[in-house]
Design a protein around this motif. Structure first.
Motif, mmCIF file in Angstrom:
data_model
loop_
_atom_site.group_PDB
_atom_site.id
_atom_site.type_symbol
_atom_site.label_atom_id
_atom_site.label_comp_id
_atom_site.label_asym_id
_atom_site.label_seq_id
_atom_site.Cartn_x
_atom_site.Cartn_y
_atom_site.Cartn_z
ATOM 1 N N SER A 257 13.713 -21.263 6.087
ATOM 2 C CA SER A 257 14.996 -20.535 6.366
ATOM 3 C C SER A 257 15.984 -21.168 5.361
ATOM 4 N N LYS A 258 17.645 -20.606 5.487
ATOM 5 C CA LYS A 258 19.013 -20.920 4.998
ATOM 6 C C LYS A 258 19.668 -20.827 5.744
ATOM 7 N N HIS A 259 20.451 -21.481 5.832
ATOM 8 C CA HIS A 259 21.728 -21.515 6.502
ATOM 9 C C HIS A 259 22.499 -19.912 5.993
ATOM 10 N N ASN A 260 23.232 -19.681 7.137
ATOM 11 C CA ASN A 260 24.143 -18.142 7.801
ATOM 12 C C ASN A 260 22.814 -17.302 7.805
ATOM 13 N N CYS A 261 21.330 -16.884 7.878
ATOM 14 C CA CYS A 261 21.193 -16.355 7.571
ATOM 15 C C CYS A 261 20.463 -15.608 9.420
ATOM 16 N N MET A 262 20.757 -14.898 9.541
ATOM 17 C CA MET A 262 20.593 -13.878 10.856
ATOM 18 C C MET A 262 18.983 -13.716 10.767
ATOM 19 N N GLN A 263 18.451 -13.377 10.279
ATOM 20 C CA GLN A 263 17.009 -13.152 10.944
ATOM 21 C C GLN A 263 16.276 -14.580 11.116
ATOM 22 N N CYS A 264 16.289 -15.449 10.126
ATOM 23 C CA CYS A 264 16.119 -16.958 9.920
ATOM 24 C C CYS A 264 16.044 -16.965 12.133
ATOM 25 N N ASN A 265 17.814 -17.352 12.056
ATOM 26 C CA ASN A 265 17.596 -17.697 13.562
ATOM 27 C C ASN A 265 16.980 -17.176 14.147
ATOM 28 N N MET A 266 17.032 -15.306 14.587
ATOM 29 C CA MET A 266 15.693 -14.764 15.474
ATOM 30 C C MET A 266 14.681 -15.441 15.086
ATOM 31 N N VAL A 267 14.136 -15.624 14.007
ATOM 32 C CA VAL A 267 12.734 -15.882 13.818
ATOM 33 C C VAL A 267 12.542 -17.504 14.926
ATOM 34 N N LYS A 268 13.238 -18.345 14.225
ATOM 35 C CA LYS A 268 12.878 -18.849 15.253
ATOM 36 C C LYS A 268 13.425 -19.483 16.313
ATOM 37 N N LYS A 269 14.195 -18.632 17.314
ATOM 38 C CA LYS A 269 14.598 -18.362 18.841
ATOM 39 C C LYS A 269 13.573 -17.590 19.374
ATOM 40 N N TRP A 270 12.667 -15.915 18.199
ATOM 41 C CA TRP A 270 11.515 -16.002 19.028
ATOM 42 C C TRP A 270 10.240 -17.112 19.394
ATOM 43 N N LEU A 271 10.068 -18.033 18.250
ATOM 44 C CA LEU A 271 9.278 -18.680 18.487
ATOM 45 C C LEU A 271 9.398 -19.591 19.291
ATOM 46 N N SER B 83 -3.791 -18.986 6.263
ATOM 47 C CA SER B 83 -3.392 -18.363 5.540
ATOM 48 C C SER B 83 -2.491 -16.995 5.899
ATOM 49 N N LEU B 84 -1.974 -17.098 7.120
ATOM 50 C CA LEU B 84 -1.079 -16.293 6.869
ATOM 51 C C LEU B 84 0.418 -16.330 6.671
ATOM 52 N N SER B 85 1.082 -15.970 6.026
ATOM 53 C CA SER B 85 2.594 -15.757 5.067
ATOM 54 C C SER B 85 2.876 -14.555 5.685
ATOM 55 N N PHE B 86 4.023 -14.477 6.056
ATOM 56 C CA PHE B 86 4.836 -13.313 5.460
ATOM 57 C C PHE B 86 6.809 -13.461 5.933
ATOM 58 N N SER B 87 7.373 -12.099 5.519
ATOM 59 C CA SER B 87 9.004 -12.563 4.980
ATOM 60 C C SER B 87 9.288 -11.755 5.957
ATOM 61 N N GLY B 88 10.589 -12.402 6.682
ATOM 62 C CA GLY B 88 11.543 -11.233 7.746
ATOM 63 C C GLY B 88 11.303 -11.022 8.970
ATOM 64 N N PHE B 89 11.739 -10.648 10.221
ATOM 65 C CA PHE B 89 11.964 -11.195 10.897
ATOM 66 C C PHE B 89 11.186 -9.861 11.540
ATOM 67 N N ARG B 90 10.074 -10.054 12.026
ATOM 68 C CA ARG B 90 8.745 -9.257 12.564
ATOM 69 C C ARG B 90 7.790 -9.057 13.622
ATOM 70 N N PRO B 91 8.493 -8.809 14.756
ATOM 71 C CA PRO B 91 7.389 -9.947 16.079
ATOM 72 C C PRO B 91 5.784 -9.408 16.240
ATOM 73 N N ALA B 92 5.635 -8.183 15.352
ATOM 74 C CA ALA B 92 4.031 -7.788 15.744
ATOM 75 C C ALA B 92 3.596 -9.097 15.171
ATOM 76 N N GLU B 93 3.963 -9.547 13.437
ATOM 77 C CA GLU B 93 3.624 -10.382 12.626
ATOM 78 C C GLU B 93 3.250 -11.151 13.545
ATOM 79 N N LEU B 94 5.169 -11.900 13.804
ATOM 80 C CA LEU B 94 5.007 -13.180 14.551
ATOM 81 C C LEU B 94 3.883 -13.242 16.097
ATOM 82 N N ALA B 95 3.697 -12.605 17.311
ATOM 83 C CA ALA B 95 2.630 -12.443 18.335
ATOM 84 C C ALA B 95 1.499 -12.747 17.461
#
Length: 72
Positions: free
Chosen positions: A6-20, A57-69
């Protein structure tokens, strides 16, 4: 274990962390603003923007709920 780059001030980073967290998925956060030694590793994986989510072996970028699932 899920790793979130992640990075500071990154809205998508915060969304990913909250989702998890909401799904009770344990993860390790590496903030590349605080730990720039990981920037080359992220670039070698082919990513240029945070957040980057990695598990086995799974890696992706961005807030992607289907991938996070797929991590559950």
């Amino acid at each position: 274990m899920v790793t979130v780059f992640s990075k500071h001030n990154c809205m998508q980073c915060n969304m990913v962390k909250k989702w998890l967290a909401d799904k009770a998925v344990q993860f390790k956060e590496i903030n590349i603003d605080d730990e720039p030694q990981y920037i080359d590793q992220v670039k070698e994986m082919g990513f240029m923007a945070a957040p980057i989510i990695v598990k086995d072996s799974l890696s992706f970028s961005g807030f992607r709920p289907a991938e996070l699932a797929k991590l559950i």
